[in-house]
Structure formats: C-alpha cells, structure tokens
Motif scaffolding. Sequence first.
Motif, PDB file in Angstrom:
ATOM      1  N   GLN A  91      18.720  28.075 -11.637  1.00  0.00           N
ATOM      2  CA  GLN A  91      19.755  28.835 -12.314  1.00  0.00           C
ATOM      3  C   GLN A  91      20.293  28.004 -13.562  1.00  0.00           C
ATOM      4  OE1 GLN A  91      23.043  29.926  -9.378  1.00  0.00           O
ATOM      5  NE2 GLN A  91      24.391  30.267 -11.011  1.00  0.00           N
ATOM      6  N   GLU A  95      20.583  29.631 -17.314  1.00  0.00           N
ATOM      7  CA  GLU A  95      21.665  29.862 -18.018  1.00  0.00           C
ATOM      8  C   GLU A  95      21.444  29.079 -19.496  1.00  0.00           C
ATOM      9  OE1 GLU A  95      25.094  28.243 -16.162  1.00  0.00           O
ATOM     10  OE2 GLU A  95      24.595  29.656 -14.351  1.00  0.00           O
ATOM     11  N   THR A 128      29.580  28.580  -9.765  1.00  0.00           N
ATOM     12  CA  THR A 128      29.288  27.687 -11.097  1.00  0.00           C
ATOM     13  C   THR A 128      28.438  26.586 -10.701  1.00  0.00           C
ATOM     14  OG1 THR A 128      31.201  26.291 -11.119  1.00  0.00           O
ATOM     15  CG2 THR A 128      31.456  28.321 -12.181  1.00  0.00           C
TER      16      THR A 128
END
Length: 144
Positions: A91, A95, A128
């Motif tokens: 991830q 990002e 997050t």
Amino acid sequence: MSQVIGIQITSAANDALVGSIWMLDTTSDEMRHLASKGELFNADQLVNKSELGEFDYREVAVEAPAFREGGQHLNVNVLDRETLVKVMDAQERIETGNASNDDHAIVNEAAQLTIRVSGYAVRFNSLTLAQQRDVVARTFTTSM
C-alpha cells in the motif's frame, strides 16, 4: 458454577490437535470443539478432556454468558505479522507511485482483511499507514 474458558491447543502428542480451538468447562473437564484444520472432531462436538491425551494450551478471549444461553461467542484473530507488513508495504508503494502489478494484487487480495481495533471491526487497508504501523506494533510482540 462451572467456569468456561476458550483455549487454543499449542502442543499435543497428537499433531492434529495443534492450533485447534475449544471451549473448556474447567469444572467438568468437558470440551466443545469449535475449530481445527483437520476433521478429527466435528464442529460443536463435546468430548471429555482426557480423550485428547496430553496437551498444552493458551487461553483465548471468550464471552462466556452466551454459553449459558446455549451458544458461544469467540473472537480469534488468526494472522501473522508478515501478512500485515506485506499489505502495508504494498500500500505504501502504491501511495508513493512506485507500485508493481504484484503490489496492486496484494492490496486487492487483502480488501476483505478485517481486524479489531479498540473493540471495533475495521478493514486493515482502510486505515492510514500510520494507523497500520501502530496496529502491527501493538498487536505482535516477541515476549510478554
């Protein structure tokens, strides 16, 4: 009054028992099979503790009042640290724009990966990166 605890067998003379989850009535030594890898016992099968032979176990969280009403409730997280770190790293690469096709596949496969945080269920990849790191740091320890 009997005390019912949830247990996971950690070692046993019979290797098929290792990792299995049970409800143990410490007063009567009756055990109710909840889950295991193999088909050694049927789901919800009731056995006497002595039938399993010698074994070691660890307690797992159980909400016992439901047992008194005829059912069980057991929250068990069966994850390893590496799985969460793999998803987290993929991830993070997505990002930052450095992702490969494998990274996208890893995140897609983990789309339904649900964890419990402070009593609430949440999809891991919806957190997050900072929250994910915090969960991994607080959840997995090397010693007590």
